[in-house]
Write an enzyme that holds these catalytic residues in place. Structure first.
Site, PDB file in Angstrom:
ATOM      1  N   ASP A 213       0.853  -1.183   0.000  1.00 13.84           N
ATOM      2  CA  ASP A 213       0.000   0.000   0.000  1.00 13.84           C
ATOM      3  C   ASP A 213       0.895   1.242   0.000  1.00 13.84           C
ATOM      4  O   ASP A 213       1.837   1.320  -0.782  1.00 13.84           O
ATOM      5  CB  ASP A 213      -0.960  -0.044   1.206  1.00 13.84           C
ATOM      6  CG  ASP A 213      -2.112   0.945   1.084  1.00 13.84           C
ATOM      7  OD1 ASP A 213      -3.123   0.594   0.457  1.00 13.84           O
ATOM      8  OD2 ASP A 213      -2.001   2.061   1.615  1.00 13.84           O
ATOM      9  N   TYR A 352      -3.281  11.096   0.968  1.00 18.19           N
ATOM     10  CA  TYR A 352      -3.840  10.977  -0.381  1.00 18.19           C
ATOM     11  C   TYR A 352      -3.859  12.347  -1.071  1.00 18.19           C
ATOM     12  O   TYR A 352      -3.518  12.456  -2.252  1.00 18.19           O
ATOM     13  CB  TYR A 352      -5.260  10.401  -0.320  1.00 18.19           C
ATOM     14  CG  TYR A 352      -5.304   8.923   0.010  1.00 18.19           C
ATOM     15  CD1 TYR A 352      -5.487   7.982  -0.996  1.00 18.19           C
ATOM     16  CD2 TYR A 352      -5.168   8.467   1.316  1.00 18.19           C
ATOM     17  CE1 TYR A 352      -5.535   6.626  -0.712  1.00 18.19           C
ATOM     18  CE2 TYR A 352      -5.210   7.124   1.615  1.00 18.19           C
ATOM     19  CZ  TYR A 352      -5.390   6.205   0.592  1.00 18.19           C
ATOM     20  OH  TYR A 352      -5.431   4.864   0.885  1.00 18.19           O
ATOM     21  N   HIS A 408      -4.677  -7.924   1.186  1.00 16.31           N
ATOM     22  CA  HIS A 408      -4.061  -6.604   1.260  1.00 16.31           C
ATOM     23  C   HIS A 408      -3.242  -6.420   2.528  1.00 16.31           C
ATOM     24  O   HIS A 408      -2.217  -5.739   2.516  1.00 16.31           O
ATOM     25  CB  HIS A 408      -5.144  -5.536   1.175  1.00 16.31           C
ATOM     26  CG  HIS A 408      -4.604  -4.155   1.070  1.00 16.31           C
ATOM     27  ND1 HIS A 408      -3.974  -3.681  -0.062  1.00 16.31           N
ATOM     28  CD2 HIS A 408      -4.573  -3.130   1.969  1.00 16.31           C
ATOM     29  CE1 HIS A 408      -3.588  -2.431   0.135  1.00 16.31           C
ATOM     30  NE2 HIS A 408      -3.943  -2.069   1.353  1.00 16.31           N
TER      31      HIS A 408
END
Length: 433
Positions: A213, A352, A408
């Site tokens: 990630d 982000y 994940h």
């Protein structure tokens, strides 16, 4: 606790007692340099009133109407969220996680004007390989806690002394116990530089990096920067998508002709994620400050974090339906509770926004890394990177494997498989330490 000074052949570091004890275990060649900033010991202790307030808020949740479909296509299902809330409000005990954290050596050090929190566990084995492991969103240092023992003490966990690692696990800026940036610009590029500074400050002259990630983005930026001592990286969420594949995905059309079965499966996984799973990222890319609701509602925060990718959500839903598979109900709530107690829902989301406004390439785009790279392609990741793509993306690919199980949050879900992957991945580089 009084401060003490350690001298090592004209090198000094001012530390409080617990940190000094940890540093005193380092061989001379690995001790911090005189220019290093102070490294302060850290422990976790939240006031009971914050835990009581959390339970009160969970119990007082205002619930929406049940979804109008029988599956998760409208998002986190009401039944799953209510089971989570019931366990959170009645049976869950944060103090157990607090004790586990405080059993580990934790520290804070200022880098580039920001306090960085990290776990640092040294192996008893003299020739252990230092590794810095980086989490992502909606993860935290809690993701990696299960792999610390197997990595640092392999002889007690099915490995040999030659498999040993010294482990450094930092909290990303704005996450967990690290400082919250007060100005924009803390991108993976900047974090990568900070991580290199951290490893240098800890005295590690040769080391490796690992991440998935955001942790992959940071580790790959470290590989691009090639700081002195970085031997190679390992990723469990590789950036390997070829340009023609990215173009086809952006167009929303069918997969290009001529793909192998592995490539076609990867394309389909990515296509599904881009069409159905990117809602959280779009909001945090564009308007993270708007997410006041997840700062005010624990269940709102939990639902936002659970809805990361469909396969992770489906696994967690099964966990709260009484079918643990790698994660337990407490595992899930440990991570959500950390975000809640540290009030990092929005500060973590800003990563982000920063990345979108200071771009360094697409998340899955190959970056042209020249140093050794190892890839573990877990089947339930956002996409399982095909070996053919990995070989093109990483000219110095030293390891590629497709573990049988895991998604994940692979280190958290499947710590034994994940540990085996790291041991195998970095064996080719150990001769350099």
């Amino acid at each position: 606790m009084s401060a003490i000074t350690l001298s090592t052949t004209r090198r000094e570091l001012l530390l409080t007692g617990a940190a000094a004890a940890a540093i005193s275990l380092l061989p001379g060649a690995l001790r911090p340099a005189a220019s290093a900033a102070p490294i302060r010991p850290f422990s976790v202790s939240f006031p009971q009133e914050q835990l009581d307030d959390l339970r009160r808020r969970v119990a007082a949740t205002r619930w929406p109407d049940k979804e109008t479909v029988a599956d998760s296509t409208q998002g986190v299902q009401t039944e799953t969220a209510q089971k989570l809330a019931k366990h959170w409000a009645t049976d869950y005990d944060w103090r157990k996680m607090e004790a586990r954290l405080n059993a580990l050596p934790q520290f804070i050090t200022e880098i580039d004007g920001l306090d960085i929190h990290f776990i640092h566990v040294r192996s008893k084995h003299e020739h252990a390989l230092p590794i810095i492991v980086t989490h992502g969103w909606p993860g935290s240092i809690i993701e990696q806690m299960k792999i610390i023992g197997p990595l640092t003490d392999p002889t007690a966990h099915g490995g040999s002394e030659a498999d040993a690692f010294h482990v450094v696990i930092p909290s990303l800026p704005g996450y967990g116990f690290s400082g919250k940036p007060t100005a924009p610009g803390w991108t993976p590029v900047r974090i990568a530089k900070a991580w290199a500074t951290l490893m240098q400050r800890l005295g590690y002259t040769k080391y490796v990096a690992q991440g998935g990630d955001w942790g992959n983005a940071v580790s790959e930026q470290m590989a691009l920067q090639e700081p002195p001592g970085l031997l190679g990286i390992h990723t469990n969420m590789a950036a390997t998508v070829p340009a023609d594949i990215s173009k086809a995905l952006a167009a929303g059309g069918p997969a290009p002709a001529g793909l192998s079965p592995d490539e076609k499966r990867a394309y389909d996984q990515l296509d599904d994620f881009y069409k159905n799973g990117l809602g959280y990222a779009i909001e945090m890319n564009n308007r993270p400050q708007t997410l006041y609701g997840i700062v005010d509602s624990p269940v709102g925060l939990a639902a936002w974090m659970l809805d990361h990718d469909i396969r992770s959500y489906q696994m967690i839903a099964r966990v709260f339906d009484g079918q643990p598979e790698g994660l337990s109900m407490d595992d899930v709530l440990d991570n959500v509770t950390l975000y809640w107690l540290t009030n990092t829902a929005i500060s973590s989301a800003r990563l982000y926004w920063d990345n979108a406004h200071f771009p360094s390439g697409g998340f899955f785009d190959p970056r042209g890394i020249k140093i050794p790279v190892a890839v573990s392609a877990f089947p339930d990741e956002i996409y399982q990177a095909p070996q053919s793509w990995a070989e093109k993306a990483y000219p110095k690919l030293i390891h590629y494997n497709r573990p049988a199980k895991g998604g994940h949050f692979a280190a958290w879900e499947q710590p034994t498989l994940f540990t085996e992957e790291l041991r195998a991945a970095f064996r080719p580089l150990r001769q350099q330490i």
